[in-house]
Design a protein around this motif. Structure first.
Motif, PDB file in Angstrom:
ATOM      1  N   ALA A   1      17.258  -8.051   2.434  1.00 25.69           N
ATOM      2  CA  ALA A   1      15.951  -8.230   3.067  1.00 25.69           C
ATOM      3  C   ALA A   1      16.060  -7.668   4.496  1.00 25.69           C
ATOM      4  CB  ALA A   1      15.585  -9.695   3.083  1.00 25.69           C
ATOM      5  N   PRO A   2      14.994  -7.476   5.274  1.00 26.96           N
ATOM      6  CA  PRO A   2      13.590  -7.717   4.920  1.00 26.96           C
ATOM      7  C   PRO A   2      13.036  -6.599   4.047  1.00 26.96           C
ATOM      8  CG  PRO A   2      13.729  -6.803   7.125  1.00 26.96           C
ATOM      9  CD  PRO A   2      15.156  -7.002   6.657  1.00 26.96           C
ATOM     10  N   PHE A   3      11.919  -6.906   3.394  1.00 27.12           N
ATOM     11  CA  PHE A   3      11.300  -5.925   2.516  1.00 27.12           C
ATOM     12  C   PHE A   3      10.109  -5.266   3.181  1.00 27.12           C
ATOM     13  CE2 PHE A   3      13.437  -8.955  -0.244  1.00 27.12           C
ATOM     14  CZ  PHE A   3      14.231  -8.090  -0.960  1.00 27.12           C
ATOM     15  N   PHE A   4       9.828  -4.062   2.725  1.00 19.91           N
ATOM     16  CA  PHE A   4       8.660  -3.336   3.206  1.00 19.91           C
ATOM     17  C   PHE A   4       7.417  -4.155   2.839  1.00 19.91           C
ATOM     18  CE2 PHE A   4       5.346  -0.114   2.981  1.00 19.91           C
ATOM     19  CZ  PHE A   4       5.569   0.588   4.140  1.00 19.91           C
ATOM     20  N   LEU A   5       6.521  -4.320   3.808  1.00 18.49           N
ATOM     21  CA  LEU A   5       5.375  -5.204   3.575  1.00 18.49           C
ATOM     22  C   LEU A   5       4.086  -4.449   3.850  1.00 18.49           C
ATOM     23  CD1 LEU A   5       4.705  -8.233   2.976  1.00 18.49           C
ATOM     24  CD2 LEU A   5       4.604  -8.548   5.444  1.00 18.49           C
ATOM     25  N   VAL A   6       3.162  -4.464   2.897  1.00 15.65           N
ATOM     26  CA  VAL A   6       1.831  -3.893   3.112  1.00 15.65           C
ATOM     27  C   VAL A   6       0.928  -5.055   3.499  1.00 15.65           C
ATOM     28  CG1 VAL A   6      -0.073  -2.593   2.104  1.00 15.65           C
ATOM     29  CG2 VAL A   6       2.262  -2.139   1.367  1.00 15.65           C
ATOM     30  N   GLU A   7       0.237  -4.930   4.648  1.00 20.46           N
ATOM     31  CA  GLU A   7      -0.572  -6.053   5.122  1.00 20.46           C
ATOM     32  C   GLU A   7      -2.054  -5.787   4.908  1.00 20.46           C
ATOM     33  OE1 GLU A   7       1.056  -6.294   9.071  1.00 20.46           O
ATOM     34  OE2 GLU A   7       2.212  -8.079   8.524  1.00 20.46           O
ATOM     35  N   GLY A   8      -2.823  -6.866   4.804  1.00 21.37           N
ATOM     36  CA  GLY A   8      -4.264  -6.734   4.617  1.00 21.37           C
ATOM     37  C   GLY A   8      -4.781  -7.897   3.802  1.00 21.37           C
ATOM     38  N   GLY A   9      -6.078  -8.191   3.948  1.00 18.62           N
ATOM     39  CA  GLY A   9      -6.667  -9.363   3.311  1.00 18.62           C
ATOM     40  C   GLY A   9      -6.610  -9.339   1.796  1.00 18.62           C
ATOM     41  N   GLU A  10      -6.673  -8.160   1.199  1.00 18.43           N
ATOM     42  CA  GLU A  10      -6.718  -8.060  -0.264  1.00 18.43           C
ATOM     43  C   GLU A  10      -5.328  -7.933  -0.886  1.00 18.43           C
ATOM     44  OE1 GLU A  10      -9.846  -7.722  -2.158  1.00 18.43           O
ATOM     45  OE2 GLU A  10     -10.483  -8.634  -0.261  1.00 18.43           O
ATOM     46  N   MET A  11      -4.308  -7.888  -0.034  1.00 14.09           N
ATOM     47  CA  MET A  11      -2.966  -7.590  -0.536  1.00 14.09           C
ATOM     48  C   MET A  11      -2.269  -8.838  -1.047  1.00 14.09           C
ATOM     49  SD  MET A  11      -2.642  -4.454  -0.221  1.00 14.09           S
ATOM     50  CE  MET A  11      -0.962  -4.499  -0.796  1.00 14.09           C
ATOM     51  N   HIS A  12      -1.484  -8.670  -2.079  1.00 16.38           N
ATOM     52  CA  HIS A  12      -0.570  -9.744  -2.451  1.00 16.38           C
ATOM     53  C   HIS A  12       0.774  -9.162  -2.870  1.00 16.38           C
ATOM     54  CE1 HIS A  12      -0.863  -9.535  -6.972  1.00 16.38           C
ATOM     55  NE2 HIS A  12      -1.863  -8.774  -6.609  1.00 16.38           N
ATOM     56  N   GLU A  13       1.768 -10.040  -2.860  1.00 14.91           N
ATOM     57  CA  GLU A  13       3.136  -9.591  -3.078  1.00 14.91           C
ATOM     58  C   GLU A  13       3.670 -10.277  -4.329  1.00 14.91           C
ATOM     59  OE1 GLU A  13       6.371  -8.941   0.330  1.00 14.91           O
ATOM     60  OE2 GLU A  13       6.285 -10.992  -0.376  1.00 14.91           O
ATOM     61  N   VAL A  14       4.355  -9.537  -5.178  1.00 16.31           N
ATOM     62  CA  VAL A  14       4.982 -10.136  -6.354  1.00 16.31           C
ATOM     63  C   VAL A  14       6.491  -9.939  -6.212  1.00 16.31           C
ATOM     64  CG1 VAL A  14       5.125 -10.126  -8.873  1.00 16.31           C
ATOM     65  CG2 VAL A  14       2.967  -9.517  -7.760  1.00 16.31           C
ATOM     66  N   ALA A  15       7.224 -11.033  -6.308  1.00 21.76           N
ATOM     67  CA  ALA A  15       8.679 -10.951  -6.217  1.00 21.76           C
ATOM     68  C   ALA A  15       9.281 -11.304  -7.568  1.00 21.76           C
ATOM     69  CB  ALA A  15       9.188 -11.898  -5.145  1.00 21.76           C
TER      70      ALA A  15
ATOM     71  N   CYS B   1       0.880  -5.313  -3.960  1.00 21.49           N
ATOM     72  CA  CYS B   1      -0.228  -5.023  -4.870  1.00 21.49           C
ATOM     73  C   CYS B   1      -1.586  -5.248  -4.219  1.00 21.49           C
ATOM     74  CB  CYS B   1      -0.178  -5.922  -6.095  1.00 21.49           C
ATOM     75  SG  CYS B   1       1.359  -5.848  -6.967  1.00 21.49           S
ATOM     76  N   ALA B   2      -2.555  -4.418  -4.643  1.00 20.27           N
ATOM     77  CA  ALA B   2      -3.956  -4.675  -4.348  1.00 20.27           C
ATOM     78  C   ALA B   2      -4.583  -4.949  -5.701  1.00 20.27           C
ATOM     79  CB  ALA B   2      -4.596  -3.466  -3.678  1.00 20.27           C
ATOM     80  N   GLY B   3      -4.838  -6.207  -6.000  1.00 20.04           N
ATOM     81  CA  GLY B   3      -5.266  -6.567  -7.343  1.00 20.04           C
ATOM     82  C   GLY B   3      -4.147  -6.257  -8.324  1.00 20.04           C
ATOM     83  N   GLU B   4      -4.500  -5.527  -9.372  1.00 17.79           N
ATOM     84  CA  GLU B   4      -3.496  -5.163 -10.376  1.00 17.79           C
ATOM     85  C   GLU B   4      -2.688  -3.942  -9.949  1.00 17.79           C
ATOM     86  OE1 GLU B   4      -2.550  -5.694 -14.183  1.00 17.79           O
ATOM     87  OE2 GLU B   4      -2.379  -7.362 -12.806  1.00 17.79           O
ATOM     88  N   GLU B   5      -3.228  -3.178  -9.003  1.00 14.60           N
ATOM     89  CA  GLU B   5      -2.619  -1.897  -8.672  1.00 14.60           C
ATOM     90  C   GLU B   5      -1.417  -2.051  -7.752  1.00 14.60           C
ATOM     91  OE1 GLU B   5      -5.268   0.898  -6.803  1.00 14.60           O
ATOM     92  OE2 GLU B   5      -3.609   2.284  -6.415  1.00 14.60           O
ATOM     93  N   VAL B   6      -0.336  -1.380  -8.106  1.00 14.12           N
ATOM     94  CA  VAL B   6       0.858  -1.408  -7.268  1.00 14.12           C
ATOM     95  C   VAL B   6       0.758  -0.294  -6.221  1.00 14.12           C
ATOM     96  CG1 VAL B   6       3.364  -1.219  -7.227  1.00 14.12           C
ATOM     97  CG2 VAL B   6       2.228  -2.233  -9.199  1.00 14.12           C
ATOM     98  N   LEU B   7       0.818  -0.683  -4.942  1.00 11.93           N
ATOM     99  CA  LEU B   7       0.836   0.336  -3.892  1.00 11.93           C
ATOM    100  C   LEU B   7       2.262   0.781  -3.627  1.00 11.93           C
ATOM    101  CD1 LEU B   7      -1.744  -1.010  -1.301  1.00 11.93           C
ATOM    102  CD2 LEU B   7      -2.105   0.481  -3.245  1.00 11.93           C
ATOM    103  N   HIS B   8       3.171  -0.190  -3.714  1.00 12.57           N
ATOM    104  CA  HIS B   8       4.554   0.132  -3.397  1.00 12.57           C
ATOM    105  C   HIS B   8       5.476  -0.852  -4.111  1.00 12.57           C
ATOM    106  CE1 HIS B   8       7.949   1.635  -1.102  1.00 12.57           C
ATOM    107  NE2 HIS B   8       8.279   0.401  -0.789  1.00 12.57           N
ATOM    108  N   LEU B   9       6.570  -0.343  -4.602  1.00 16.40           N
ATOM    109  CA  LEU B   9       7.595  -1.211  -5.195  1.00 16.40           C
ATOM    110  C   LEU B   9       8.905  -0.950  -4.477  1.00 16.40           C
ATOM    111  CD1 LEU B   9       9.190  -2.875  -7.310  1.00 16.40           C
ATOM    112  CD2 LEU B   9       9.154  -0.887  -8.785  1.00 16.40           C
ATOM    113  N   GLU B  10       9.519  -2.008  -3.986  1.00 12.73           N
ATOM    114  CA  GLU B  10      10.844  -1.851  -3.391  1.00 12.73           C
ATOM    115  C   GLU B  10      11.864  -2.532  -4.299  1.00 12.73           C
ATOM    116  OE1 GLU B  10      11.175  -2.934   0.689  1.00 12.73           O
ATOM    117  OE2 GLU B  10      13.300  -2.425   0.774  1.00 12.73           O
ATOM    118  N   ILE B  11      12.908  -1.790  -4.602  1.00 10.08           N
ATOM    119  CA  ILE B  11      13.936  -2.308  -5.502  1.00 10.08           C
ATOM    120  C   ILE B  11      15.179  -2.615  -4.679  1.00 10.08           C
ATOM    121  CG2 ILE B  11      15.385  -1.758  -7.487  1.00 10.08           C
ATOM    122  CD1 ILE B  11      13.110   0.218  -8.333  1.00 10.08           C
ATOM    123  N   ALA B  12      15.621  -3.865  -4.725  1.00 11.25           N
ATOM    124  CA  ALA B  12      16.802  -4.268  -3.961  1.00 11.25           C
ATOM    125  C   ALA B  12      17.898  -4.686  -4.931  1.00 11.25           C
ATOM    126  CB  ALA B  12      16.446  -5.423  -3.041  1.00 11.25           C
ATOM    127  N   LEU B  13      19.028  -4.045  -4.806  1.00 13.29           N
ATOM    128  CA  LEU B  13      20.129  -4.353  -5.731  1.00 13.29           C
ATOM    129  C   LEU B  13      21.325  -4.890  -4.932  1.00 13.29           C
ATOM    130  CD1 LEU B  13      19.706  -1.195  -7.962  1.00 13.29           C
ATOM    131  CD2 LEU B  13      18.879  -3.486  -8.421  1.00 13.29           C
TER     132      LEU B  13
END
Lengths: 493, 263
Positions: free
Chosen positions: A126-140, A158-170
């Motif tokens: 961590a930390p993870f890349f974060l997209v900010e905004g009222g409509e945004m949500h994060e799925v971990a 995500c904005a609704g169902e749409e993925v704006l960005h995925l970060e993969i941490a291994l």
């Protein structure tokens, strides 16, 4: 052969002396690497070698069209160097890795954070890349996933169902394989190579054996090379078939899913017929192979392979016949060819973007110098293309195997391995079923490993999965993921 | 088109699930070797041939007694069998390998030439889990080969579901955990949290040489050397990876579900 100058050019699985690797200042090394990548070379490996108080950076490039590899190194440095990543995203993980292992800061790297090291009892990713905004949500998701698979962590913006960005941490599977190798080889080294990535045992074992043979200045007997090529295709068949079954499962196409699950096991059993282990452990050893394919065993193998190929062909026919399957795969999870080139995709994932990249063809070593199968390519870059390439490779591996089994090579299966030569370097590339497996070894004054760098194809390709999700529904993640089916342990090492 | 094809093929193929455990166990591949047997009384003083070839130092020699072989560390490569000039270490071709206690995997002493196979759970646990066992699998390091063969048990050939055994997505739905990998530092917290989330009474199974001892990675500081130090283990299934038949035998043995002729 000077198309890659001022890099030192050589071929896959050949030995070169460390002294012949040209030395540049680090800024010049970065500039030259940049120029080579601009002109179409690929970054196979980028790693640090400790040297007194500093670190030597080593660049290994592949020029696929010329079938040559190029290598150059920097003077020992500490502190920082200009980052390649802003111009060449394919370097981004390599630079993070070098920073993590040797503390060298790539100046200008956009997202410098640990790759696999842990803080106390969890990875420091961590930390993870974060997209900010009222409509945004994060799925971990993860590290413990819903199925029986390896651990990793996915963070979707995500904005609704749409993925704006995925970060993969291994990093969850990090077992310290590379760190354990300097001073080696040790008695456990071969077993560790076979367990680098369980489903890629043959490819990694072949790469390691090639490294040891090249360092000793010898080759495995031809029959052993032939056996390795057969085992490699069996590994490809088993994994591609399993993945096609998994894809079928995730689009609820159960006949193919049920059939492929079983046929995958049948292919694994063919590997077990060769050596007793379903994943091919204990088959390959530096200097040759431990088990032979005697005539009777070869006949059994061929007969069983015929039956299994017929089964898998049938299962694939159902699958591709179904419009419901095709429509689910088309235009989902697209990686554009230009993106694929930028991030340095390898293997079926690259070939599904229309890139003609296949080590068996581009950099033939071992048995592949004498026999080829056609490279399977599909242009569309979506899940359809990745599934299609896998399905084509199943056919072609099958045909390749029948050709090879019909014309066995005589001779011994092992040769006496001499000691590795001192102050030498070698690069072994093997086309595993996921793509390019790259092992680079460097020996010290006594012929022991001074440095050993392993790059699993997943190291290049995880970024491809992340990109394929952009603009896609989060519910499409499972099929995107299955179409790549990347290795966590091969990445984590 | 494919509907008729599928139905036709389905009819032609019939049932593909193996008859085991009601029928006899299917044969292991002839080069597999199965469980090992060590009769240390055959070891002459000073012989250490086997020890030198073992990649994981599974064989120990102490002055005054013969060799000891720890199947929890063993990768079943067979190098020691080939190296032993006295026939002390032999392959049994037996797929049965699961034990309840860690020390039951150590071979060599008189009376302990072979491993001591697992006994079933006690009556109460058996009545709770014997007909319906839900496992949350935790992959804690390792290489993915154990996971692959765990998954194989779910295919039509083995059909694990017929025994009421199922892998579930949530630890809250589980009766126990099935652990693979040496429990890397990166997975320690995740394993602890998963274990804590499984409601009691619960069981833990360590599968594969990594989860029992660290396997090929023994001695590396990036892992805990198996699941033992983190959570208490009820069943050990050795192998690298164990054959699906060995895994199934372990599960059924623990649940007391093996018919007498297959015990």
């Amino acid at each position: 052969m000077n198309t890659i100058a001022p890099f030192f050019s050589f071929t896959n699985a050949s030995r070169i002396s460390w002294a012949s690797v040209p030395v540049f200042s680090v800024t010049k090394l970065v500039r030259l690497t940049d120029e080579m990548l601009e002109s179409g070379a690929r970054l196979c490996s980028w790693f640090g070698v400790p040297d007194h108080d500093g670190t030597i950076l080593v660049a290994v490039l592949a020029l696929d069209s010329e079938s040559i590899l190029g290598v150059a190194r920097s003077e020992p440095i500490s502190g920082s160097y200009p980052s390649l990543t802003p111009k060449h995203p394919q370097a981004h993980l390599f630079e993070r890795e070098v920073w993590e292992q040797h503390g060298l800061v790539p100046v200008g790297h956009p997202w410098l954070k640990p790759v696999r090291h842990t803080f106390e009892n969890a990875p420091a990713n961590a930390p993870f890349f974060l997209v900010e905004g009222g409509e945004m949500h994060e799925v971990a998701v993860g590290p413990v996933h819903a199925g029986v698979i390896e651990p990793g962590h996915f963070r979707f913006q995500c904005a609704g169902e749409e993925v704006l960005h995925l970060e993969i941490a291994l990093g969850y599977q990090h077992r310290g394989i590379e760190e354990a190798l300097p001073g080696g080889p040790y008695p456990a080294t071969m077993s560790q190579m076979e367990a680098l990535a369980g489903d890629t045992s043959i490819a990694h074992a072949t790469a390691y054996a090639s490294v040891m043979e090249a360092l000793a200045g010898m080759e495995a007997p031809l029959r052993a090379q032939w056996l390795r090529a057969i085992a490699l295709e069996l590994e490809r068949l088993a994994n591609h078939t399993g993945d096609m079954g998994a894809l079928a499962m995730d689009v609820a196409f159960l006949p193919t899913s049920a059939a492929c699950g079983k046929i995958r096991g049948d292919f694994l059993n063919l590997t077990a017929l060769m050596c007793g282990n379903r994943f091919g452990r204990g088959l390959i050893r530096p200097g040759g192979c431990r088990h032979d394919l005697e005539e009777e065993r070869l006949i059994t193998l061929t007969e069983r392979l015929k039956a299994h190929m017929a089964d898998v062909e049938q299962a694939m026919a159902w699958f591709w016949d179904a419009a419901s399957v095709r429509v689910r795969f088309r235009n989902v999870g697209v990686v554009h060819p230009s993106q694929a080139t930028d991030i340095g995709l390898v293997g079926p994932a690259a070939r599904a973007c229309g890139l003609v990249r296949d080590v068996r063809f581009d950099h033939p070593a071992g048995w592949h110098r004498f026999s080829h199968s056609p490279v399977a390519v599909w242009p569309s870059g979506d899940i359809f293309a990745r599934a299609r390439v896998r399905s084509l490779e199943i056919q072609r591996s099958g045909r390749y195997l029948f050709d090879q089994l019909a014309a066995p090579v005589d001779g011994d299966i092992t040769a006496v391995l001499s000691a590795p030569q001192p102050e030498s370097m070698t690069v072994a590339l093997v086309e595993g079923w996921r793509g390019e497996v790259c092992h680079v070894a460097l020996t010290d004054h006594f012929g022991r490993f001074r440095s050993y760098k392993i790059t699993d194809p997943s190291f290049h390709n995880w970024t491809g999965l992340a990109l394929s999700l952009r603009g896609t529904a989060v519910s499409d993640f499972p099929i995107c993921n299955k179409s790549f089916n990347l290795s966590y342990c091969g990445f984590d090492l | 088109m494919y509907i008729f094809d599928t139905i036709l093929n389905r009819m032609r193929r019939g049932c593909q699930t193996i008859p085991y455990p009601k029928g006899p166990a299917p044969a292991l591949p002839d080069r597999h070797g199965g469980a090992l047997r060590l009769d240390a009384s055959l070891c002459p003083e000073g012989c250490a041939q086997c020890q030198g070839v073992c990649p994981t130092r599974a064989i120990t020699l102490e002055p005054g007694r013969g060799a000891r072989l720890d199947l929890g560390r063993c990768l079943f490569c067979g190098d020691c069998v080939a190296a032993c000039p006295h026939g002390a270490i032999t392959e049994t071709n037996d797929h049965r390998l699961a034990t309840r206690r860690r020390e039951d995997l150590i071979l060599g002493e008189t009376g302990a030439e072979e491993l001591r196979l697992a006994a079933a759970l006690d009556k109460k646990m058996k009545s709770l889990l014997g007909r319906s066992l839900r496992l949350r699998q935790v992959s804690a390091g390792g290489c993915g080969a154990c996971e692959a063969d765990i998954n194989v048990l779910g295919t039509i050939g083995w059909d694990l579901g017929r025994f009421g055994i199922q892998y579930v997505a949530s630890p809250r739905h589980a009766d126990g955990v099935l652990i693979t990998g040496p429990v890397t530092k990166g997975m320690e917290l995740a394993l602890q949290k998963t274990w804590a989330a499984v409601p009691e009474p619960r069981i833990a199974i360590a599968l594969g040489s990594c989860a029992i001892s660290g396997g090929p990675f023994i001695g590396h500081s990036q892992h805990n050397g198996g699941a033992d130090p983190i959570i208490p283990i009820d069943l050990y299934i050795p192998g690298c990876p164990p054959h699906p038949l060995t895994i199934l035998d372990g599960f059924l043995r623990l649940l007391g579900r093996l018919p007498k002729h297959n015990l």
